[in-house]
Design a protein around this motif. Sequence first.
Motif, PDB file in Angstrom:
ATOM      1  N   THR A   1     -11.601  -6.474   9.509  1.00 22.55           N
ATOM      2  CA  THR A   1     -10.790  -5.628   8.631  1.00 22.55           C
ATOM      3  C   THR A   1     -11.645  -4.857   7.634  1.00 22.55           C
ATOM      4  O   THR A   1     -12.555  -5.415   7.021  1.00 22.55           O
TER       5      THR A   1
ATOM      6  N   ASN B   1      -4.155   4.066   9.288  1.00 24.61           N
ATOM      7  CA  ASN B   1      -2.843   4.698   9.209  1.00 24.61           C
ATOM      8  C   ASN B   1      -2.906   5.953   8.348  1.00 24.61           C
ATOM      9  O   ASN B   1      -3.080   5.852   7.129  1.00 24.61           O
TER      10      ASN B   1
ATOM     11  N   ALA C   1      -6.246  -0.195   8.272  1.00 25.41           N
ATOM     12  CA  ALA C   1      -4.941   0.464   8.153  1.00 25.41           C
ATOM     13  C   ALA C   1      -4.839   1.307   6.891  1.00 25.41           C
ATOM     14  O   ALA C   1      -4.474   2.471   6.943  1.00 25.41           O
TER      15      ALA C   1
ATOM     16  N   HIS D   1      -0.434   7.505   7.726  1.00 26.26           N
ATOM     17  CA  HIS D   1       0.813   7.476   6.946  1.00 26.26           C
ATOM     18  C   HIS D   1       0.689   6.620   5.685  1.00 26.26           C
ATOM     19  O   HIS D   1       1.592   6.603   4.866  1.00 26.26           O
ATOM     20  N   LYS D   2      -0.421   5.908   5.550  1.00 27.96           N
ATOM     21  CA  LYS D   2      -0.581   5.153   4.312  1.00 27.96           C
ATOM     22  C   LYS D   2      -1.203   6.037   3.231  1.00 27.96           C
ATOM     23  O   LYS D   2      -0.630   6.247   2.183  1.00 27.96           O
TER      24      LYS D   2
ATOM     25  N   THR E   1      -5.181  -6.660   3.376  1.00 30.48           N
ATOM     26  CA  THR E   1      -3.922  -6.341   2.700  1.00 30.48           C
ATOM     27  C   THR E   1      -3.891  -6.929   1.290  1.00 30.48           C
ATOM     28  O   THR E   1      -3.424  -6.278   0.351  1.00 30.48           O
TER      29      THR E   1
ATOM     30  N   SER F   1      -0.272  -8.954  11.640  1.00 33.71           N
ATOM     31  CA  SER F   1      -0.051  -8.326  12.948  1.00 33.71           C
ATOM     32  C   SER F   1      -0.936  -8.933  14.033  1.00 33.71           C
ATOM     33  O   SER F   1      -0.563  -8.919  15.206  1.00 33.71           O
TER      34      SER F   1
ATOM     35  N   GLY G   1     -10.637  -3.387   4.351  1.00 32.95           N
ATOM     36  CA  GLY G   1      -9.528  -3.269   3.399  1.00 32.95           C
ATOM     37  C   GLY G   1      -8.393  -4.226   3.719  1.00 32.95           C
ATOM     38  O   GLY G   1      -7.323  -3.798   4.165  1.00 32.95           O
TER      39      GLY G   1
ATOM     40  N   PHE H   1       0.877  -1.158   0.000  1.00 30.45           N
ATOM     41  CA  PHE H   1       0.000   0.000   0.000  1.00 30.45           C
ATOM     42  C   PHE H   1       0.923   1.218   0.000  1.00 30.45           C
ATOM     43  O   PHE H   1       2.079   1.108   0.394  1.00 30.45           O
TER      44      PHE H   1
ATOM     45  N   THR I   1       2.395   2.455  14.402  1.00 32.56           N
ATOM     46  CA  THR I   1       1.947   1.588  13.312  1.00 32.56           C
ATOM     47  C   THR I   1       0.684   0.835  13.718  1.00 32.56           C
ATOM     48  O   THR I   1       0.366   0.717  14.914  1.00 32.56           O
ATOM     49  N   ALA I   2       0.026   0.275  12.705  1.00 33.30           N
ATOM     50  CA  ALA I   2      -1.159  -0.547  12.970  1.00 33.30           C
ATOM     51  C   ALA I   2      -0.781  -1.766  13.818  1.00 33.30           C
ATOM     52  O   ALA I   2      -1.552  -2.199  14.676  1.00 33.30           O
ATOM     53  N   SER I   3       0.406  -2.302  13.594  1.00 33.09           N
ATOM     54  CA  SER I   3       0.819  -3.490  14.355  1.00 33.09           C
ATOM     55  C   SER I   3       0.917  -3.163  15.847  1.00 33.09           C
ATOM     56  O   SER I   3       0.526  -3.977  16.699  1.00 33.09           O
TER      57      SER I   3
HETATM   58  N1  PLP Z   1      -3.299  -3.985   8.737  1.00 36.56           N
HETATM   59  C1  PLP Z   1      -3.481  -3.970   7.409  1.00 36.56           C
HETATM   60  C2  PLP Z   1      -4.840  -4.234   6.843  1.00 36.56           C
HETATM   61  C3  PLP Z   1      -2.400  -3.720   6.559  1.00 36.56           C
HETATM   62  O1  PLP Z   1      -2.585  -3.734   5.236  1.00 36.56           O
HETATM   63  C4  PLP Z   1      -1.126  -3.467   7.117  1.00 36.56           C
HETATM   64  C5  PLP Z   1       0.026  -3.192   6.250  1.00 36.56           C
HETATM   65  O2  PLP Z   1      -0.073  -3.007   5.070  1.00 36.56           O
HETATM   66  C6  PLP Z   1      -1.001  -3.486   8.509  1.00 36.56           C
HETATM   67  C7  PLP Z   1      -2.104  -3.761   9.283  1.00 36.56           C
HETATM   68  C8  PLP Z   1       0.325  -3.256   9.164  1.00 36.56           C
HETATM   69  O3  PLP Z   1       0.639  -1.919   9.123  1.00 36.56           O
HETATM   70  P1  PLP Z   1       1.810  -1.289   9.981  1.00 36.56           P
HETATM   71  O4  PLP Z   1       3.009  -1.289   9.104  1.00 36.56           O
HETATM   72  O5  PLP Z   1       1.321   0.090  10.283  1.00 36.56           O
HETATM   73  O6  PLP Z   1       2.007  -2.113  11.189  1.00 36.56           O
END
Ligand code: PLP
Length: 526
Positions: free
Chosen positions: A250, A309, A282, A311-312, A254, A200, A252, A80, A145-147
Motif C-alpha cells: 500500500t 482512484n 487508492a 475519484h478520491k 486507509t 478489500s 497510503g 478520504f 473502485t479499488a476494491s
Molecule cells: N484501498 C485503500 C488504501 C483505501 O483507502 C480505500 C478506501 O478508502 C480502498 C482501497 C477502497 O476504495 P474503493 O471504495 O474504491 O473500493
Amino acid sequence: MDSSQFRDAAHSAIEEIIQYYDTLAERPVLPSISPGYLRPLLPDGPPEEGEAWPQIQADIERLIKPGLTHWQSPKFMAFFPCNSSFPGMLGELYSGAFNAAAFNWICSPAVTELETVVMDWIAAMLGLPEAYVSKGEGGGIIQGTASEVVVTAVVAARERLVRRKLSLEGLDAEAEEGMERAAELRGKMVALGSEHAHSSTQKAAIIAGTRFRSVPAPRETGFRVTGTALRQVIEECKKKGLEPFYFTATIGTTATCAVDDLEGIAQVAREYPDIWIHVDAAYAGSALICPEYQHLCPSMQHFDSFNFNLHKWLLVNFDCSAFFIKRRKDLIDTYSITPSYLRNKFTESGLVTDYRDWQIPLGRRFRSLKVWFVLRTYGVNGLQGFIRNHVKLGEYFHGLIASREDLFTVVTGPAFGLTTFHVNPRSITSLASSPANEPNPAHEAYLNDFTNSAEAQFREDANQATKEVYERVNSQGEFFLTSTVVCGVYVIRVVSATERAEEKYLKRVFEVLVEAAEEVVKGKVT
Ligand code: PLP
C-alpha cells in the motif's frame, strides 16, 4: 421526455446544482435526520402515470437534500475525499448521453481508444515504468473502485499460478486431471496484505475462495510492512504447506497513509516471482503526479500491478479507479472467454483491445471522457497545484495540533494531508499536573507495550477520552471526521482535501477540537 422538455429540465437541474455547490460551505456537513426518514415521505409504490420534471425536481430539495452527507463540503474531513468537479460532471453527462455497454472495441471504438490514450497519459504523469504503458506489454484500464481492482488482481494472480504449476506438471487445464489438480492447488492458496491494508484484500480473498493472512506492520516501523516481515509470513505459510500467491502493498494506508517499504518488498518480489504484488495507492497515488513523490515509483517495475482512484483526490467524479498492469497477458489469460456471439473480425485481427478481456464484468461505462475533460481543464500544472495545496493544508493542521502538546499527541503525519492524533493521556491522568513536555517513560511506552498494566491503563484512558472528543465533534454536525484504531490506539483522523478546502476551515475545526478536548479533560480530571 422529448428534446425540448429535456432542454428545460437540464437547464433547471444545472442551475440547481450550481446553487448547491455555491452554498455548500454554509450547510451542516452531516444530515440531521433519523434512520428510515425517507420511506414515510414517499408513496407506497411508483406513480401510475408519469409526472412532469418540475414536480420531480422539487422533491430533490424536499426529500433528498435533507438526507445528504455533503462530501464536497470543505467541512468534510472524514475517510478520504471523493472529489467532484464541473468537468468531471460534464464527462458523466456525455457518458450518459452516449450510453453503451462498450465491452469490445467494435461496441464503440472511441470508448476503448480514448481510455487507452488517457491511461497512457496518466502512467506518464505518475512516472510509472515504461512497462505499464500500452506500447509495451502492459497498459491501463479504468475500473469502478479499488476494491474491484483488487478482486480482479487476486483472481488473475491465483489463476496465473495455477497455469504455471499445471504447465510445469505437464497437465492440460481443460482436461479432467488438470481441473482436479487446479482445484487442489487453489485450496492451498493464501493471499497476503498488511494488517493495515484496506479490507478489500481480505474481501477479494473470500471472493476468490482462498485464505488470507495479514502481515504485521507495527508502530515501530511506522505502520509499514517491511520486506523482512513479508518474507517471514511467506515462509511461515510455506512451512504449513500453504501457497502464498498474492500480496497487496500500500501507498497510503486507509488509517494513517503509511507507505509500505517498497524497496524491501521489491527484493521479496525478486525472490518469489510466483507471488503477484499489487500496489494499492487508492488515495495517495494521486500525489505521484508531483515529481517530489515519484521516488516511490521505480520499485514498481518489480511488481505486477498498481491502482489509484482518480475519484478520491484527482477531481474525477466517482467512479474511476485506474488499474495499471505490467503484463496485460496476465489478465487476458484469465479473463478472455470468447463465445461465438462475442466474436468479430476486429477482435480476430489482433489489432484492437477488447477491455472485457481485462476485467470481471462484460459491459463497461465511458469513464475516460470525464478523465479527459479533467486533464484538459486543469492541465498537469493545475492538478499538481491542487495536490500540493492539500499537502500544505495538512502541514498547517498538523502544526496546529502539535502546538497543543498539552492536549493532543500526534500519532502520524502529516502524510498526504492526513494527520492522526489522540488526546494526550497526561492531560487526563494523575500525571496531568506534571509539565507537559517532561519525558515520562510510561507515556512513551504506552503505545507499544501492553505487558505493563500501568501503561495499558494509560492507553485505555487516552482511547476513551479521544473517542469522547471525536463523538462530541461529529455530533455537533459542523464538521465530519472519522476515527480509527491503529495497533490498539484510538485516533482521530483529519484530512481536508476537497476541492473547496481552505485554511480557515482547518483553523475552525482545530478550535472545535480544542473546545471538545478541554471539556472532556475537565470532566475527567475534576
Ligand atoms: N484501498 C485503500 C488504501 C483505501 O483507502 C480505500 C478506501 O478508502 C480502498 C482501497 C477502497 O476504495 P474503493 O471504495 O474504491 O473500493
